[in-house]
Design a protein around this motif. Structure first.
Motif, PDB file in Angstrom:
ATOM      1  N   ALA A  63       0.828  -1.209   0.000  1.00 24.66           N
ATOM      2  CA  ALA A  63       0.000   0.000   0.000  1.00 24.66           C
ATOM      3  C   ALA A  63       0.865   1.263   0.000  1.00 24.66           C
ATOM      4  N   ILE A  64       1.958   1.245   0.760  1.00 23.14           N
ATOM      5  CA  ILE A  64       2.857   2.402   0.791  1.00 23.14           C
ATOM      6  C   ILE A  64       3.491   2.613  -0.582  1.00 23.14           C
ATOM      7  N   SER A  65       3.906   1.544  -1.221  1.00 20.02           N
ATOM      8  CA  SER A  65       4.475   1.645  -2.569  1.00 20.02           C
ATOM      9  C   SER A  65       3.447   2.212  -3.546  1.00 20.02           C
ATOM     10  N   ASP A  66       2.210   1.740  -3.448  1.00 15.92           N
ATOM     11  CA  ASP A  66       1.141   2.257  -4.305  1.00 15.92           C
ATOM     12  C   ASP A  66       0.895   3.739  -4.041  1.00 15.92           C
ATOM     13  N   MET A  67       0.963   4.137  -2.758  1.00 15.00           N
ATOM     14  CA  MET A  67       0.774   5.543  -2.401  1.00 15.00           C
ATOM     15  C   MET A  67       1.885   6.413  -2.994  1.00 15.00           C
ATOM     16  N   GLU A  68       3.118   5.931  -2.949  1.00 17.45           N
ATOM     17  CA  GLU A  68       4.230   6.688  -3.521  1.00 17.45           C
ATOM     18  C   GLU A  68       4.064   6.854  -5.025  1.00 17.45           C
ATOM     19  N   THR A  69       3.597   5.814  -5.705  1.00 19.67           N
ATOM     20  CA  THR A  69       3.329   5.901  -7.136  1.00 19.67           C
ATOM     21  C   THR A  69       2.217   6.914  -7.408  1.00 19.67           C
ATOM     22  N   ALA A  70       1.161   6.866  -6.607  1.00 22.47           N
ATOM     23  CA  ALA A  70       0.049   7.797  -6.771  1.00 22.47           C
ATOM     24  C   ALA A  70       0.496   9.234  -6.506  1.00 22.47           C
ATOM     25  N   TYR A  71       1.341   9.441  -5.498  1.00 23.67           N
ATOM     26  CA  TYR A  71       1.832  10.784  -5.184  1.00 23.67           C
ATOM     27  C   TYR A  71       2.602  11.356  -6.374  1.00 23.67           C
ATOM     28  N   THR A  72       3.458  10.539  -6.970  1.00 17.25           N
ATOM     29  CA  THR A  72       4.234  10.991  -8.121  1.00 17.25           C
ATOM     30  C   THR A  72       3.308  11.384  -9.272  1.00 17.25           C
ATOM     31  N   ALA A  73       2.293  10.573  -9.523  1.00 18.27           N
ATOM     32  CA  ALA A  73       1.325  10.885 -10.579  1.00 18.27           C
ATOM     33  C   ALA A  73       0.540  12.153 -10.246  1.00 18.27           C
ATOM     34  N   ALA A  74       0.143  12.304  -8.971  1.00 15.13           N
ATOM     35  CA  ALA A  74      -0.653  13.462  -8.556  1.00 15.13           C
ATOM     36  C   ALA A  74       0.137  14.763  -8.647  1.00 15.13           C
ATOM     37  N   ALA A  75       1.428  14.689  -8.381  1.00 13.32           N
ATOM     38  CA  ALA A  75       2.257  15.895  -8.396  1.00 13.32           C
ATOM     39  C   ALA A  75       2.237  16.579  -9.758  1.00 13.32           C
ATOM     40  N   GLY A  76       2.030  15.811 -10.815  1.00 16.33           N
ATOM     41  CA  GLY A  76       2.006  16.381 -12.149  1.00 16.33           C
ATOM     42  C   GLY A  76       0.615  16.622 -12.706  1.00 16.33           C
ATOM     43  N   ALA A  77      -0.419  16.376 -11.923  1.00  8.41           N
ATOM     44  CA  ALA A  77      -1.795  16.519 -12.411  1.00  8.41           C
ATOM     45  C   ALA A  77      -2.244  17.972 -12.407  1.00  8.41           C
ATOM     46  N   ALA A  78      -2.901  18.385 -13.473  1.00 10.86           N
ATOM     47  CA  ALA A  78      -3.443  19.745 -13.561  1.00 10.86           C
ATOM     48  C   ALA A  78      -4.760  19.815 -12.796  1.00 10.86           C
ATOM     49  N   PRO A  79      -4.948  20.852 -11.954  1.00 12.82           N
ATOM     50  CA  PRO A  79      -6.178  20.947 -11.156  1.00 12.82           C
ATOM     51  C   PRO A  79      -7.423  21.235 -11.997  1.00 12.82           C
TER      52      PRO A  79
END
Length: 122
Positions: A63-79
């Motif tokens: 779950a932590i690994s999945d969260m880190e992947t999601a964080y990386t994807a979210a950091a580049g997402a346009a609001p």
């Protein structure tokens, strides 16, 4: 840790890692017979931590690994939304999307995430 004053209700599972179950306070946790999770009247679902029995710790590592992947994807997402209701989210229902605030975000009562299990909120 995670703390509640008793007015919380969580629908779904919740967990902490790598910290112990004792870091979750106010939930009056009760261990399952197999010690793989705990329950609480404040949580509709399982409460897990690194101190529960196997396979729970390895599931939390995933779950932590999945969260880190999601964080990386979210950091580049346009609001999709900026400064929604000036950050005061009490009583709001959020549809899936990307939200951004430059100031404090808070809620003191119900906040609803309305969507399906495959929807995403950032």
């Amino acid at each position: 840790g995670v703390t509640t004053t008793g007015v919380t209700h969580v629908t779904g599972n919740m967990g902490t890692s790598p910290i112990a179950e004792t870091a979750m306070t106010g939930f009056t946790l009760v261990r399952s017979i197999d010690n793989e999770f705990s329950t609480s009247v404040l949580v509709t679902g399982e409460v897990t931590s690194a101190t529960h029995h196997s396979p729970t710790p390895s599931k939390l590592t995933t779950a932590i690994s999945d969260m880190e992947t999601a964080y990386t994807a979210a950091a580049g997402a346009a609001p999709d939304s900026h400064e929604l209701v000036d950050g005061g989210l009490t009583g709001q229902t959020l549809a899936p999307g990307v939200y951004k605030w430059n100031n404090t975000v808070s809620f003191s009562d119900q906040l609803v995430f309305n969507g399906t299990a495959s929807d995403i909120w950032i």
